[in-house]
Design a protein around this motif. Structure first.
Motif, PDB file in Angstrom:
ATOM      1  N   SER A 325       0.835  -1.211   0.000  1.00 21.14           N
ATOM      2  CA  SER A 325       0.000   0.000   0.000  1.00 21.14           C
ATOM      3  C   SER A 325       0.867   1.257   0.000  1.00 21.14           C
ATOM      4  O   SER A 325       0.538   2.250  -0.674  1.00 21.14           O
ATOM      5  N   GLY A 352      -5.886  -3.863  -5.020  1.00 16.69           N
ATOM      6  CA  GLY A 352      -5.558  -3.495  -3.646  1.00 16.69           C
ATOM      7  C   GLY A 352      -6.701  -3.758  -2.692  1.00 16.69           C
ATOM      8  O   GLY A 352      -6.504  -4.263  -1.576  1.00 16.69           O
ATOM      9  N   ASP A 356      -6.698  -6.499   0.361  1.00 15.70           N
ATOM     10  CA  ASP A 356      -6.985  -6.064   1.732  1.00 15.70           C
ATOM     11  C   ASP A 356      -8.170  -6.832   2.307  1.00 15.70           C
ATOM     12  O   ASP A 356      -8.172  -7.193   3.491  1.00 15.70           O
TER      13      ASP A 356
END
Length: 386
Positions: A325, A352, A356
Motif C-alpha cells: 500500500s 488493492g 486487503d
C-alpha cells in the motif's frame, strides 16, 4: 547381463510396491468407507434373511449400501430420507391399490398414473425421497399379480428398507465412524491449498506471461472443493443437531471459505489483463512478498486444520500488504499513475481492495482454525499474599 536385468526388474517391482503402499496409505478414508459398506451390506442380509426370513432381503442389502456415506451426518440424512420415502410410497400405493380396481391393463394404467402423479411431484421438489414412487410401483404392480393384496408387500417393503437403513446407520455409528466435522477440516485444508496455488499465479498474470487456462482450471477445482466443503458443513450441522458430535459450529468455517473464494474471484478480475510495464516493474517485489506470505499463511492454516494445531501468525501478511500500500501511494505521489488509462487505474485499486479484503478474511480464518485447534489451558491463579 542377466544379473543386471534381474536387478533392474527387482528395482521396478520394488518401486511399484512402494507406489502401491503410498497410494493405500494416502486414501485411509476411502478404505474405511469401503469396509463400512461391506459390513453394512452383510449385516443387513443376516438380519433380514437369516434372522427374520423376509421374502426379498436384497432390498435391505441395497438400502444399507446406499445409505452408507462418508460421514455419520450423511448416513443419518440418507437413512431418514429413505425410511420416510419408503413409508410415504408404501402408504400411497396401498391406498390406490385398495380403492381403485386394477384387474385389466387400462385400469392398472389408471391406478399407476394416480399412484405416480403426486409422488413424482414430491420427488421434483424433494429429490431425497426418490424411493417413494419406486415403493408405490412395487406395491401396486406386485399386488396386481398376487392374491394376498397390497398390504403384506407394503409391510415387507417398509420392513426391509427400514432395517437396511437402520443397519447402515448403526454401522456408520459403530464401525470406524467418520465425523463430518473432521472431514470438513480436511476438505477446508484442500481448498486453502488451492487458494494458495491460485494466488501464486498473480505475478505472472500481471506480467502477461500466465496461462489463462491454468487459472481457469484452478478456479474450477476451487469451486468444486468449496461445494464439497458446503455439503460437509451441512452434514456436520446435522450431527450437532442430533447430538452425534460435540464440535464447534461448522458454519463460520464454511462462510470464511466462501469469502476467500469471492476474494480470489475479485483478484482474478483485477488481473484479467496484463498491466503496464511500469506498474509491473515498480510493484514486482512488494507484490511478490504479498503473494508469498499469503500463500504460506493459507497453506499453514490448512496444515493446522489437518493436525488440529494452533494457527500461524497473520502479521507477515499484514506487514507485506502495508508495504505494498505504501508503494502504491508513492506511485500516486510521484505522478506515475497519471498517464495510465482509467481501466488500468481501476484494476490497480481493485486489486488493492481485493487483497486487503483477503487479509481481513484471513484474520477470520485464523480465528476459525484456533477454534478447532488444541484447547487453551487456563492460567494458574497467582498465589495469595501471605
Amino acid at each position: 547381463m542377466i544379473h543386471r536385468h534381474r536387478n533392474e526388474t527387482g528395482d521396478n517391482m520394488g518401486d511399484r510396491w512402494a507406489a502401491a503402499r503410498t497410494w493405500v496409505t494416502g486414501h485411509p478414508g476411502e478404505f474405511r468407507l469401503g469396509l463400512r459398506i461391506l459390513i453394512a451390506g452383510m449385516a443387513a442380509f443376516f438380519v433380514t434373511d437369516v434372522v427374520l426370513g423376509l421374502p426379498q432381503s436384497y432390498w435391505a442389502v441395497l438400502t444399507a449400501v446406499i445409505v452408507m456415506q462418508a460421514s455419520l451426518g450423511g448416513a443419518l440424512k440418507a437413512s431418514v430420507d429413505r425410511i420416510v420415502g419408503t413409508i410415504a410410497g408404501a402408504l400411497w400405493g396401498v391406498i390406490i391399490a385398495l380403492t381403485i380396481p386394477h384387474g385389466g391393463s387400462w385400469l392398472l394404467a389408471t391406478a399407476l398414473t394416480l399412484s405416480l402423479a403426486p409422488l413424482a411431484l414430491l420427488v421434483a421438489f424433494k429429490p431425497a425421497y426418490r424411493i417413494a414412487p419406486a415403493t408405490a410401483i412395487i406395491v401396486l404392480l406386485g399386488s396386481s399379480s398376487q392374491e394376498a393384496g397390497p398390504i403384506m408387500p407394503a409391510l415387507h417393503r417398509v420392513m426391509e428398507i427400514g432395517i437396511g437403513s437402520l443397519v447402515g446407520l448403526a454401522v456408520a455409528l459403530l464401525v470406524l465412524p467418520a465425523r463430518a466435522h473432521r472431514l470438513l477440516a480436511d476438505q477446508a485444508a484442500t481448498v486453502l491449498g488451492i487458494l494458495a496455488q491460485q494466488i501464486e499465479q498473480l505475478p505472472a498474470r500481471l506480467a502477461g506471461t500466465a496461462d489463462t487456462l491454468v487459472w481457469q482450471q484452478i478456479s474450477d477445482g476451487r469451486r468444486k472443493g468449496q461445494d464439497k466443503a458446503e455439503a460437509l458443513a451441512e452434514e456436520a450441522k446435522r450431527e450437532r443437531r442430533n447430538r452425534l458430535a460435540d464440535t464447534p459450529d461448522p458454519e463460520p468455517l464454511a462462510r470464511t471459505l466462501r469469502r476467500l473464494g469471492v476474494d480470489m474471484a475479485q483478484i482474478g478480475r483485477a488481473s484479467a489483463e496484463a498491466w503496464e510495464p511500469v506498474l509491473v516493474e515498480r510493484l514486482s517485489l512488494p507484490l511478490t512478498a504479498v503473494v508469498d506470505t499469503t500463500a504460506g499463511f493459507l497453506r499453514a492454516c490448512g496444515t493446522a486444520l489437518g493436525n488440529r494445531t494452533a494457527p500461524p501468525p497473520i502479521e507477515p501478511v499484514a506487514t507485506s500488504l502495508e508495504h505494498l500500500s505504501a508503494i502504491v501511494a508513492g506511485l500516486r505521489q510521484d505522478g506515475t499513475t497519471r498517464p495510465l488509462s482509467g481501466p488500468t487505474i481501476e484494476r490497480l485499486f481493485g486489486l488493492g481492495f481485493a487483497l486487503d479484503q483477503m487479509r481481513c478474511d484471513a484474520e477470520d480464518l485464523r480465528e476459525r482454525v484456533a477454534e478447532l485447534g488444541p484447547p487453551v489451558e487456563a492460567e494458574a491463579p497467582e498465589p495469595a499474599d501471605a
